[in-house]
Design a protein around this motif. Structure first.
Motif, mmCIF file in Angstrom:
data_model
loop_
_atom_site.group_PDB
_atom_site.id
_atom_site.type_symbol
_atom_site.label_atom_id
_atom_site.label_comp_id
_atom_site.label_asym_id
_atom_site.label_seq_id
_atom_site.Cartn_x
_atom_site.Cartn_y
_atom_site.Cartn_z
ATOM 1 N N SER A 111 0.811 -1.206 0.000
ATOM 2 C CA SER A 111 0.000 0.000 0.000
ATOM 3 C C SER A 111 0.853 1.268 0.000
ATOM 4 O O SER A 111 0.392 2.342 -0.311
ATOM 5 N N PHE A 112 2.099 1.125 0.351
ATOM 6 C CA PHE A 112 2.949 2.305 0.354
ATOM 7 C C PHE A 112 3.590 2.542 -1.003
ATOM 8 O O PHE A 112 4.129 3.601 -1.263
ATOM 9 N N MET A 113 3.523 1.542 -1.833
ATOM 10 C CA MET A 113 4.095 1.735 -3.155
ATOM 11 C C MET A 113 2.986 2.168 -4.080
ATOM 12 O O MET A 113 2.212 1.360 -4.584
ATOM 13 N N VAL A 114 2.897 3.438 -4.246
ATOM 14 C CA VAL A 114 1.769 3.990 -4.971
ATOM 15 C C VAL A 114 1.870 3.680 -6.449
ATOM 16 O O VAL A 114 0.896 3.415 -7.112
ATOM 17 N N ASN A 115 3.051 3.695 -6.938
ATOM 18 C CA ASN A 115 3.202 3.494 -8.362
ATOM 19 C C ASN A 115 4.549 2.836 -8.638
ATOM 20 O O ASN A 115 5.580 3.350 -8.261
ATOM 21 N N SER A 116 4.498 1.749 -9.310
ATOM 22 C CA SER A 116 5.762 1.101 -9.607
ATOM 23 C C SER A 116 6.425 1.816 -10.763
ATOM 24 O O SER A 116 5.833 2.630 -11.439
ATOM 25 N N ARG B 66 4.944 0.173 -18.401
ATOM 26 C CA ARG B 66 3.574 0.516 -18.762
ATOM 27 C C ARG B 66 2.646 0.154 -17.610
ATOM 28 O O ARG B 66 2.827 -0.874 -16.957
ATOM 29 N N LEU B 67 1.678 0.994 -17.366
ATOM 30 C CA LEU B 67 0.698 0.690 -16.330
ATOM 31 C C LEU B 67 -0.212 -0.435 -16.831
ATOM 32 O O LEU B 67 -0.519 -0.502 -18.019
ATOM 33 N N ARG C 194 -4.974 0.390 -11.758
ATOM 34 C CA ARG C 194 -5.781 1.572 -11.477
ATOM 35 C C ARG C 194 -6.408 2.014 -12.791
ATOM 36 O O ARG C 194 -5.730 2.123 -13.802
ATOM 37 N N ARG C 195 -7.668 2.272 -12.735
ATOM 38 C CA ARG C 195 -8.381 2.625 -13.959
ATOM 39 C C ARG C 195 -7.852 3.914 -14.584
ATOM 40 O O ARG C 195 -7.533 4.873 -13.900
ATOM 41 N N THR D 279 -8.339 7.215 -16.081
ATOM 42 C CA THR D 279 -9.440 8.182 -16.032
ATOM 43 C C THR D 279 -9.745 8.780 -17.398
ATOM 44 O O THR D 279 -10.904 9.007 -17.742
ATOM 45 N N ARG E 124 -13.688 14.284 -2.545
ATOM 46 C CA ARG E 124 -12.781 13.142 -2.583
ATOM 47 C C ARG E 124 -13.460 11.910 -2.003
ATOM 48 O O ARG E 124 -13.310 10.805 -2.520
ATOM 49 N N ARG F 210 -2.209 8.785 -4.358
ATOM 50 C CA ARG F 210 -2.955 7.806 -5.140
ATOM 51 C C ARG F 210 -4.084 8.507 -5.893
ATOM 52 O O ARG F 210 -4.334 8.232 -7.068
ATOM 53 N N ASP G 129 -4.499 8.453 -9.876
ATOM 54 C CA ASP G 129 -5.745 8.047 -10.532
ATOM 55 C C ASP G 129 -6.175 9.089 -11.550
ATOM 56 O O ASP G 129 -6.715 8.773 -12.599
ATOM 57 N N SER H 62 7.414 5.837 -4.321
ATOM 58 C CA SER H 62 8.083 5.820 -5.616
ATOM 59 C C SER H 62 7.135 6.411 -6.644
ATOM 60 O O SER H 62 6.162 5.809 -7.046
#
Lengths: 347, 347
Positions: free
Chosen positions: A9-14, A18-19, A64-65, A67, A104, B128, B132, B155
């Motif tokens: 959960s702390f790794m928001v984005n690797s 490509r996502l 993550r979708r 947007t 939010r 996050r 998103d 990250s």
DNA sequence: ACGTTGTTTGTTAGCGCTAACAATTGAGAG
DNA sequence: CTCTCAATTGTTAGCGCTAACAAACAACGT
């Protein structure tokens, strides 16, 4: 399972190239991308087993979708534009916070546009900015009557909620009952025995300013008192100071209801310099109850408004409008008196 | 020319069923949609005649590019996320305004997320939210060292600019030179002949708070003075009031450098109640120069920061990072003294 | 005349998602 | 044991845009 993606959960984005997309999740869960879409959109017709498998895949890939892609097809950006002027002021800033929180929580993004100046062109510009962004709705934090009028002239095809409007115009509104607040303040002074109650008003082209003045007038009329002691300021401490200097000489009123706390601060300063004692010689009531009001010299009796609550209500109303564009209306938050040392019965 | 669409600048959006697309513009101008795309993106290789024809068609139809579609293909949202805590405070609110102004001028949208609380989980949540939304960059208006640390642990694959950071960490920063401001304040007091100069600091876990305290210490050291008179407050007027009550009894210092204007207000109030005269008995210097500071009792000598400029610089730095992600660094805005009546030579 | 540039325009594919429809499955009724 | 219906899943198309490539065209020197 070619690659192991973190879903800490702390790794928001690797930092992968490509996502992951729906397709990737689908492949991993052994279903079609549409089924994954159904899961993330909470469609009812998905079996429990499938849903769980998909959710696991989503978690594993950290999906993550996108947007933009969703917006493109749904024509919904899930973004609310907040049109604000005077954002550096205590009230609007806190209202914005309330809006942001409620938004939010509801899964909406909040975009802001500050008005550089009062005027139709500036409003049109900001609105255009929001339309370019494709916002789903606009919350207008615009205290000037002129700004609101400019906004009403535009032909918009998104819902608009106006803060500080009573909702009688084209738009829905959420407001603190300014008139009531003013009446509370004046009633407090009358109760203490004051008969000559002056008013340092805010600019009358501000919606709130006019409302507070109107409340002052009504309360006086109800009590059979004269409403002749009125001076208009510009909300700033400086204007309150200038007006205070004049009032200190005139000494016509035993009590003054000031349109906001900042002007009241200036007034107190001028009175202090002129040797007019507060509250012994003159009582002073402010409006807003900003955090510093309790530490003025003397501590200021004032009217508290819950700006954050106002912002939340605004957003609630916006959400209602987005679900059912027919609905409209207004919601009103009640202010309340905060009595401190700046008021006392007249000598 | 089946239908006449308004392109009056006041009519932001017509109530037509569907918004015009590139294709519609192309058809009207007698070119391909790609050529229209070239025009709106200012590609060089479009003949003047064609460009004019296309621009006319755009104006006639009131065409506006669909942001979602563009984002989908370019993977750029043209949105900057502003991560803010303490947005209701004078400083951050004005910095936000500066960011917004610079962003909009550069064709960017500004999305905000307020931190509900200090803490890694809250930061991760907000980030996050931004991911998103697909923001292109994040401006962090986070005065707590802890928040900044939490942010640095994540990250992220978008550029980050931190307000109030010196840019020595992972991120670029824009800051007002807090240390310099504190040194100016203390130098002013020393110049007036003060030798015992106390400090009411902000929380030391706030970046600015620690910096100001450090500046106070350095200035004293330079002058060979003792830095033993230090009390920590929490930025609020209330804490300044409580500390002021204590200082009024102790009477150890002839001058006090206070970490911000609000605490200074509380201090002045406590001194006033205790019969300690400012500046005759004790001189007081604040920090920030919020608009009311000139109307305190007495008017406050303080250090002015240009928050809007700070915000604009931040955004400039962000734009530079977006164009060339290699670049990073820091930009520093200088504060300056504003001398008013709360300081005078010691008796 | 010829190819060789460079400039301007058009064509095609696909970004990632959801809506609409089609196909498959299972359960219960006849 | 089939038929019907509903529940579940899959397939296809396309939202509006830009990138990449292809084509057309002009200008130029040889």
């Amino acid at each position: 399972m070619r690659r192991m993606l973190a879903h800490n959960s702390f790794m928001v984005n690797s930092s992968e190239r490509r996502l992951p997309r729906l397709e990737d999740v689908a492949e991993r869960a052994g279903v079609s991308h549409q089924t994954v879409s159904r899961v993330i959109n909470n469609h009812p017709n998905v079996s429990k087993a499938t849903r769980e498998r998909v959710e696991a895949a989503i978690a594993e890939l950290g999906y993550r979708r996108n947007t933009a892609a969703r917006s493109l097809v749904t024509r919904r950006s899930h973004t609310i534009g907040v049109l604000a002027s005077e954002l550096s002021q205590y009230g609007p800033a806190n209202t914005l916070l309330g809006v942001e929180q409620a938004a939010r929580n509801a899964g909406y993004f909040v975009s802001i546009a500050a008005l550089r100046e009062v005027g139709a062109e500036s409003v049109a510009d900001a609105v255009r900015h929001f339309m370019d962004q494709g916002v789903d709705g606009i919350v207008a934090l615009v205290p000037h009557a002129e700004t609101l009028a400019a906004l009403e002239k535009l032909s918009l095809d998104v819902p608009v909620v106006v803060v500080g409007s009573s909702g009688e115009g084209r738009f829905s509104g959420a407001m603190v009952d300014q008139k009531l607040g003013a009446r509370l303040a004046v009633a407090h002074l009358i109760e203490q025995g004051h008969r000559r109650i002056g008013h340092v008003s805010g600019p009358q082209d501000w919606i709130d300013g006019a409302q507070r003045t109107e409340g002052w007038r009504e309360a006086l009329a109800d009590a059979g008192l004269a409403d002749d002691l009125l001076v208009e300021g510009d909300w700033s401490a400086g204007s309150g100071y200038g007006i205070g200097q004049k009032l200190a000489v005139e000494r016509a009123a035993t009590a003054v209801f000031v349109g906001n706390d900042q002007m009241a601060l200036g007034l107190l300063r001028a009175f202090g310099e002129a040797g007019v004692r507060v509250p012994q010689d003159v009582s002073v009531v402010g409006f807003d109850d900003q955090p510093e009001a309790g530490y003025f010299t003397p501590p200021l009796t004032t009217v508290r408004q819950d700006f954050e609550e106002l912002g939340r209500r605004c957003m609630d109303m916006m959400l209602a409008l987005l679900e059912d564009s027919a609905r409209a209306g207004a919601t009103v938050v009640d202010p309340r008196m905060v009595v401190r040392a700046s008021t006392a019965p007249p000598a």
